[in-house]
Design a protein around this motif. Structure first.
Motif, mmCIF file in Angstrom:
data_model
loop_
_atom_site.group_PDB
_atom_site.id
_atom_site.type_symbol
_atom_site.label_atom_id
_atom_site.label_comp_id
_atom_site.label_asym_id
_atom_site.label_seq_id
_atom_site.Cartn_x
_atom_site.Cartn_y
_atom_site.Cartn_z
ATOM 1 N N TRP A 32 0.848 -1.184 0.000
ATOM 2 C CA TRP A 32 0.000 0.000 0.000
ATOM 3 C C TRP A 32 0.887 1.239 0.000
ATOM 4 O O TRP A 32 2.082 1.168 0.274
ATOM 5 C CB TRP A 32 -0.955 0.006 1.192
ATOM 6 N N PRO A 70 -6.610 1.805 -1.864
ATOM 7 C CA PRO A 70 -6.100 0.872 -2.867
ATOM 8 C C PRO A 70 -4.887 0.121 -2.316
ATOM 9 O O PRO A 70 -4.024 0.722 -1.667
ATOM 10 C CB PRO A 70 -5.706 1.758 -4.040
ATOM 11 N N ALA A 72 -2.363 -3.741 -3.064
ATOM 12 C CA ALA A 72 -2.050 -4.912 -3.882
ATOM 13 C C ALA A 72 -1.674 -6.033 -2.928
ATOM 14 O O ALA A 72 -1.149 -5.775 -1.829
ATOM 15 C CB ALA A 72 -0.910 -4.616 -4.847
ATOM 16 N N GLN A 74 0.291 -9.844 -3.137
ATOM 17 C CA GLN A 74 1.075 -10.695 -4.018
ATOM 18 C C GLN A 74 1.478 -11.975 -3.310
ATOM 19 O O GLN A 74 1.860 -11.959 -2.142
ATOM 20 C CB GLN A 74 2.320 -9.932 -4.490
ATOM 21 N N LEU A 89 -0.866 -11.605 -8.534
ATOM 22 C CA LEU A 89 -1.018 -10.261 -7.993
ATOM 23 C C LEU A 89 -2.494 -9.880 -8.000
ATOM 24 O O LEU A 89 -3.158 -9.945 -9.036
ATOM 25 C CB LEU A 89 -0.225 -9.257 -8.841
ATOM 26 N N ARG A 91 -4.904 -6.761 -7.315
ATOM 27 C CA ARG A 91 -5.006 -5.314 -7.121
ATOM 28 C C ARG A 91 -6.451 -5.006 -6.763
ATOM 29 O O ARG A 91 -7.361 -5.481 -7.428
ATOM 30 C CB ARG A 91 -4.622 -4.567 -8.397
ATOM 31 N N GLY A 92 -6.636 -4.188 -5.735
ATOM 32 C CA GLY A 92 -7.998 -3.879 -5.332
ATOM 33 C C GLY A 92 -8.040 -2.863 -4.233
ATOM 34 O O GLY A 92 -7.176 -1.988 -4.135
ATOM 35 N N ARG A 93 -9.045 -3.001 -3.389
ATOM 36 C CA ARG A 93 -9.261 -2.054 -2.296
ATOM 37 C C ARG A 93 -9.441 -2.862 -1.016
ATOM 38 O O ARG A 93 -10.085 -3.901 -1.022
ATOM 39 C CB ARG A 93 -10.503 -1.220 -2.597
ATOM 40 N N PRO A 123 -10.909 -7.546 -4.943
ATOM 41 C CA PRO A 123 -10.101 -7.354 -6.143
ATOM 42 C C PRO A 123 -10.782 -6.505 -7.209
ATOM 43 O O PRO A 123 -11.981 -6.574 -7.414
ATOM 44 C CB PRO A 123 -9.868 -8.770 -6.660
ATOM 45 N N ARG A 124 -9.957 -5.721 -7.859
ATOM 46 C CA ARG A 124 -10.331 -5.013 -9.074
ATOM 47 C C ARG A 124 -9.726 -5.743 -10.271
ATOM 48 O O ARG A 124 -10.300 -5.789 -11.343
ATOM 49 C CB ARG A 124 -9.812 -3.568 -8.998
ATOM 50 N N GLN A 125 -8.551 -6.347 -10.039
ATOM 51 C CA GLN A 125 -7.836 -7.063 -11.089
ATOM 52 C C GLN A 125 -7.008 -8.180 -10.446
ATOM 53 O O GLN A 125 -6.392 -7.976 -9.402
ATOM 54 C CB GLN A 125 -6.913 -6.097 -11.829
#
Length: 144
Positions: A32, A70, A72, A74, A89, A91-93, A123-125
């Motif tokens: 973060w 936001p 990540a 991993q 990985l 990626r999100g909030r 997750p967003r991605q």
């Protein structure tokens, strides 16, 4: 005698195939952008309904800097002898999670301390890469 060095290449991993890999491990890294800039914390986690569930100290840096921010997350696994492995990985909030249905034991936290605050990464991605052996470079039976 020559030392055999495996040849490898990267392959993309689909988001659907990333989730079983995430479920196969217990330790990952939360990233973060906090007061000190980019920060990383190695944490135990669990996968819950296509999200990442963490437990942390209620008075720690993660609690102060990650809620509704936001982030990540991993996770990876490596096989040094074959130089293969994978990395996923997310990626999100991150959000504090106060759902009573999730037992505290859902995340097996290794360090001592009162890690009662649940943080969920939505997750967003989700992306992944796998490092695989190149087919023609199987280890020879004898090295000349």
């Amino acid at each position: 005698m020559d030392r055999w060095t495996p040849r490898t290449r990267y392959e993309e991993i689909s988001p659907e195939r990333c989730w079983p890999l995430l479920e196969s491990q217990q330790v990952g890294r939360l990233v973060w952008n906090g007061q000190e800039g980019l920060s990383v914390a190695t944490m135990n986690y669990a996968v819950d309904d296509l999200t990442v569930l963490l437990r942390t100290l209620p008075y720690g840096t993660v609690a102060r800097e990650c809620d509704d921010r936001p982030v990540a997350f991993q996770v990876d696994h490596a096989e040094p002898t074959t130089r293969t492995g994978w990395s996923v990985l997310v990626r999100g909030r991150a959000f504090f999670d106060d759902e009573d249905e999730i037992p505290r034991e859902a995340v097996d936290v290794w360090p001592d301390g009162s890690r009662v605050l649940r943080l969920r990464v939505v997750p967003r991605q989700v992306t992944g890469r796998r490092l695989v052996l190149v087919g023609a470079d199987r280890r020879p039976a004898l090295l000349a």
